[in-house]
Design a protein around this motif. Structure first.
Motif: not given
Length: 575
Positions: A542-567
């Protein structure tokens, strides 16, 4: 003669009983038949001698929340002005661990001066009173009644207008909207009578691993956790998107075929995790929630289940909590389908989110804090909050309190401090995470709380503020520098209202009672909550899960925001 007369009376009595009973069974009043009940108009206010009341909030200033002697004195003073029965018309917003943060009192009409005198006795420890309800004069800034809107509650909808929840297919006779065609096979039915959803590109983010066959979850050895494919959920772009690895969708289809069209999830996603849903309007009987494990129900606020509210449905927001819960654990729309859901409902039915509900929301946070410490101290807990209190929500309070009860900024600050106090303590719990929606103003800076607490350093480790994107991956709603993850928030499929599709909506699936399109970061936040719960159940600490989730999120289009990805990577895909 007497015997014959007696026998005749006996026969007549038997005839009357038998024939009368038969007639009573055959001929009933319309509401006596199975499935129909009369609609009873309820106008009285339970617990008071008068329907018409005023309600006031008095918030405890910082530093005095745990002063028990002070609390007793305030309650004694409030009893002298409360409407009878006084014991039921004084409510303390409190936590067993954090103390008392506010009082709410219901009075008879014309009690402003009396309440002011109570406050003046404790002016160093209490905020100025805030008038939150005045029954006979309750109008909003547009001049419309806002407190008697309960007539729209599901149980008041005429049977001829109600949309039955069934698993039948075909076109809806009420709305005239085309529904998804069904094959009869729930596993294969993708509802392709309407045009197939567009194939959104998943562009490779150069900051991510270049080889998407390599599992990004390997740091916690969760790439060995069994995964499952759901093709029904995969037919929804927002679901497929959060499980789509970096790379071009077309390339993945060419290599993996139909596997690329599924929603991939951990086999027992969310198992053993507890999710608190602070919201209002929960229909736990909706078929999307049929498999959800519900724990305790927490009712927050003053008279939480009065005659104009209800334990199951809120008339002001008839399905908001239903939709939010479905994005956490729903059978079609959720990621954490094995998580335990704790509903925390705050709407009494007499007020909307912009008035008396403020104190109930704070009370909900206090009750969540206590429940985690008392009941779930050994479980991972995620608190989902799909609401934000922006300046627009306060307009009625500002109008009612503009004379003598403080300026708008002062009123907002009292509530903000009370909420901050509880959520700061919640962030210190080692087993809790707070997930907040960013807000729905188009492309503006976050201007309401609790979302803007995310910019405070005390909230940085255990609080996630979730932004919303369109299905291409561009920002659609409010954001700020502390928003680090986004999720789909536009053109979503969600549980229908009790009366069917709303204006501009249609059935996405009559079989599962889902409607589209719907919008809002209220539904982006629970997608993040669900994915966090699945990661926790897969073994991420639980003390690592937020940073892990942030590290996986990535943009789906050029210039887009980092969108959730379950890994879940392509190396884990299989038949």
């Amino acid at each position: 003669m007497r015997t014959n007369s007696h026998n005749l009376w006996v026969l007549f009595f038997l005839f009357e009983v038998l024939i009368g009973r038969a007639l009573a069974i055959r001929f009933r009043w319309p509401w006596q038949r199975e499935g129909k009940l009369p609609i009873i108009s309820i106008n009285s206010k339970i617990g008071t001698i008068d329907q018409y009341i005023e309600k006031y909030d008095l918030l405890v200033k910082p530093g005095y929340q745990k002063d028990k002697d002070f609390r007793q004195k305030v309650e004694a003073a409030l009893k002298k002005v409360a409407a009878p029965p006084q014991a039921l018309n004084i409510y303390a917003v409190e936590s067993s661990f954090l103390g008392c943060v506010a009082f709410e009192v219901a009075t008879e009409q014309g009690s402003r001066d009396a309440i002011s005198k109570v406050r003046n006795k404790f002016k160093n420890k209490l905020s100025k009173p805030v008038l939150v309800l005045s029954d006979p004069y309750a109008i909003d800034i547009y001049g419309d009644d806002i407190y008697e809107s309960w007539e729209d509650a599901p149980w008041t909808i005429p049977e001829s207008e109600a949309i039955p929840r069934s698993f039948s297919s075909g076109s809806d006779p009420h709305s005239g909207a085309a529904m998804w065609e069904t094959s009869g096979d729930l596993g294969l039915d993708l509802g392709l009578s309407s045009p197939p959803p567009p194939r959104y590109l998943r562009l490779r983010d150069p900051n991510h691993q270049k080889e998407n066959r390599r599992s990004p979850a390997s740091a916690f050895n969760i790439d060995q956790v069994p995964v499952v494919a759901d093709w029904y959920s995969g037919g929804l772009p927002e679901m497929r998107q959060i499980s789509q690895p970096p790379g071009l969708y077309e390339d993945q289809v060419a290599e993996f075929g139909q596997l690329a069209d599924a929603f991939w999830n951990y086999k027992e996603g969310g198992k053993g995790q507890v999710v608190y849903v602070l919201d209002n309007g929960l229909d736990h009987l909706h078929q999307e929630l049929a498999d959800v494990e519900f724990g305790d129900w927490i009712m927050a606020g003053y008279f939480p289940t009065d005659e104009k509210g209800g334990r199951r449905i809120s008339p002001n927001q008839p399905t908001h909590a239903t939709m939010v819960t479905s994005k956490v654990a729903g059978r079609t729309l959720g990621a954490a389908r094995e998580a335990k859901i704790i509903p925390v409902l705050f709407d009494s039915g007499r007020t909307d989110i912009g008035n008396s509900a403020f104190i109930a929301i704070i009370d909900g946070f206090a009750k969540i804090y206590d429940h985690i410490r008392r009941v779930n101290s050994r479980s991972n807990c995620i608190v989902n909050v799909s609401l934000i209190l922006t300046p627009e929500h306060w307009q009625d309070l500002f109008l009612w309190n503009r004379v003598g009860f403080g300026d708008p900024r002062e009123i907002m600050e009292h509530y903000r401090k009370a909420m901050y106090y509880i959520l700061e303590e919640l962030n210190l719990l080692r087993n809790a995470i707070l997930v907040l929606s960013a807000g729905n103003e188009d492309g503006t800076e976050i201007d309401g709380f609790p979302a803007n607490f995310g910019g405070d350093s005390k909230f940085s480790k255990r609080t996630v503020v979730v932004g919303g994107t369109d299905l291409d991956g561009h920002n659609y709603y409010q954001e700020a520098h502390f928003v680090r993850v986004w999720a789909p928030a536009a053109n979503l499929s969600l549980p229908c209202d009790p009366s069917g599709p709303g204006f501009g909506e249609r059935f996405m699936s009559r079989r599962r009672d889902l409607c589209e399109p719907r919008f809002g970061t209220s539904f982006a936040a629970p997608m993040v909550t669900g994915v966090l719960a699945t990661m926790l159940s897969a073994g991420v600490p639980i003390d690592k899960v937020i940073s892990h989730m942030y590290s996986l999120a990535y943009p789906r289009v050029k210039g887009g925001r980092k969108v959730l990805y379950n890994g879940i990577s392509t190396s884990q895909w299989h038949w």
